[in-house]
Write a protein that holds these residues in place. Structure first.
Motif, short mmCIF file in Angstrom:
data_model
loop_
_atom_site.label_atom_id
_atom_site.label_comp_id
_atom_site.label_asym_id
_atom_site.label_seq_id
_atom_site.Cartn_x
_atom_site.Cartn_y
_atom_site.Cartn_z
N ASP A 23 49.68 44.65 39.05
CA ASP A 23 49.48 43.77 40.20
C ASP A 23 48.06 43.21 40.21
O ASP A 23 47.84 42.02 40.49
CB ASP A 23 49.77 44.54 41.48
N TRP A 24 47.09 44.06 39.90
CA TRP A 24 45.70 43.60 39.83
C TRP A 24 45.56 42.49 38.78
O TRP A 24 44.87 41.49 39.02
CB TRP A 24 44.79 44.78 39.47
N TRP A 25 46.22 42.65 37.65
CA TRP A 25 46.14 41.63 36.61
C TRP A 25 46.77 40.32 37.08
O TRP A 25 46.25 39.24 36.78
CB TRP A 25 46.81 42.12 35.33
N MET A 26 47.87 40.41 37.81
CA MET A 26 48.49 39.20 38.35
C MET A 26 47.54 38.48 39.30
O MET A 26 47.44 37.25 39.30
CB MET A 26 49.79 39.55 39.09
N HIS A 27 46.85 39.24 40.13
CA HIS A 27 45.88 38.63 41.04
C HIS A 27 44.77 37.93 40.26
O HIS A 27 44.35 36.83 40.61
CB HIS A 27 45.24 39.70 41.94
N ARG A 28 44.32 38.59 39.22
CA ARG A 28 43.24 38.01 38.41
C ARG A 28 43.71 36.75 37.69
O ARG A 28 42.98 35.75 37.62
CB ARG A 28 42.74 39.05 37.40
N ARG A 29 44.93 36.78 37.18
CA ARG A 29 45.47 35.64 36.45
C ARG A 29 45.60 34.42 37.35
O ARG A 29 45.38 33.28 36.91
CB ARG A 29 46.84 36.00 35.86
N THR A 30 45.94 34.64 38.61
CA THR A 30 46.09 33.52 39.55
C THR A 30 44.80 33.21 40.30
O THR A 30 44.82 32.46 41.27
CB THR A 30 47.22 33.81 40.56
N ARG A 31 43.69 33.83 39.86
CA ARG A 31 42.35 33.54 40.41
C ARG A 31 42.34 33.73 41.93
O ARG A 31 42.05 32.81 42.70
CB ARG A 31 41.91 32.13 40.02
N ILE A 32 42.63 34.95 42.32
CA ILE A 32 42.70 35.27 43.74
C ILE A 32 41.40 34.94 44.47
O ILE A 32 41.41 34.57 45.65
CB ILE A 32 43.05 36.77 43.93
N GLU A 33 40.28 35.03 43.76
CA GLU A 33 38.99 34.79 44.41
C GLU A 33 38.83 33.35 44.88
O GLU A 33 38.00 33.06 45.75
CB GLU A 33 37.83 35.17 43.47
N HIS A 34 39.62 32.44 44.31
CA HIS A 34 39.54 31.03 44.70
C HIS A 34 40.75 30.57 45.51
O HIS A 34 40.89 29.37 45.78
CB HIS A 34 39.40 30.15 43.45
N THR A 35 41.61 31.50 45.87
CA THR A 35 42.80 31.13 46.65
C THR A 35 42.82 31.92 47.96
O THR A 35 42.13 31.57 48.91
CB THR A 35 44.08 31.37 45.83
N SER A 36 43.58 33.00 47.99
CA SER A 36 43.64 33.81 49.22
C SER A 36 42.39 34.64 49.42
O SER A 36 42.10 35.08 50.54
CB SER A 36 44.89 34.70 49.19
N GLY A 37 41.67 34.90 48.35
CA GLY A 37 40.32 35.46 48.42
C GLY A 37 40.18 36.83 49.07
O GLY A 37 41.03 37.71 48.96
N THR A 38 39.06 36.97 49.78
CA THR A 38 38.67 38.26 50.34
C THR A 38 39.71 38.80 51.32
O THR A 38 39.93 40.01 51.39
CB THR A 38 37.31 38.14 51.05
N LYS A 39 40.36 37.92 52.04
CA LYS A 39 41.33 38.37 53.04
C LYS A 39 42.46 39.15 52.39
O LYS A 39 42.80 40.25 52.83
CB LYS A 39 41.89 37.17 53.81
#
Length: 217
Positions: free
Chosen positions: A55-71
């Motif tokens: 799951d962490w890898w999926m978040h990284r692949r979809t660049r979570i830091e630039h989308t849903s981010g910290t929340k």
């Protein structure tokens, strides 16, 4: 050697909780109780890390830091806390109505938070079917661990359903036979390496991205 650097009071507390003989889990036994305990300790708990890493890898692949981010990353931290507290209690404390109630409540809270997590994510970033399939494992594993624990402590389940009338039913107590320290240390290492480190990295990455985006333009 590490434990000796603890404050005297903390050392006494650890010593008291480790005073009994370690729980023996026969490797070759085919008894249902032994097999169930082996599967819980050496299957369900350590393998929980695998879908967590995926799951962490999926978040990284979809660049979570630039989308849903910290929340969203903070929601992940909340879910890990909801799962971690009952796991620690189950590993270290005697399973009684208090521990079972915390486990049940945490499982329900984890499930509700997971629903919110997905609803938050799908509005901000791409959530592919494979990630949702990974989520299904993460959602069912707390219930699986709770089910195995309940089966191994059916007498305590009955006591819980009766309201926990015993004097020690609602106290946090050491196990009669604690899990081996080597097992606890090994599992802790797996959790730190496979859960704490990657998800801390994710949260820090999101915080840095948020700070950059909020900076002077």
């Amino acid at each position: 050697m590490v434990l000796r650097v603890l404050p005297r009071k903390a050392w006494r507390t650890w010593r008291d909780w480790r005073r009994a003989d370690d729980l023996q889990v026969p490797v070759s036994s085919t008894a249902v109780e032994d097999a169930s305990r082996r599967f819980l300790l050496y299957g369900v708990l350590p393998l929980w890390v695998v879908p967590g890493l995926a799951d962490w890898w999926m978040h990284r692949r979809t660049r979570i830091e630039h989308t849903s981010g910290t929340k969203e990353s903070a929601v992940h931290a909340l879910m890990m806390t909801e799962a971690g507290i009952p796991v620690v209690m189950g590993l270290l404390a005697r399973v009684n109505p208090l521990v079972l109630t915390v486990m049940g409540g945490a499982a329900l809270a984890h499930g509700a938070t997971a629903v919110y997590d997905v609803s938050l994510a799908v509005g901000e970033r791409e959530v592919r079917p494979i990630e949702q399939h990974v989520h299904s494992f993460l959602e069912v594993l707390p219930l699986t661990a709770l089910a195995f624990t309940a089966c191994l402590h059916a007498d305590q389940v009955r006591s819980t359903l009766r309201g926990g009338p015993g004097a020690q039913d609602w106290r946090l107590l050491p196990k009669d036979h604690p899990l081996p320290a080597a097992y606890l240390a090994g599992l802790a290492g797996v959790i730190v390496a496979g859960v704490v480190v990657p998800y801390t990295e994710e949260l820090l990455r999101c915080l840095r991205a948020s700070a950059r985006e909020a900076g002077p333009r």
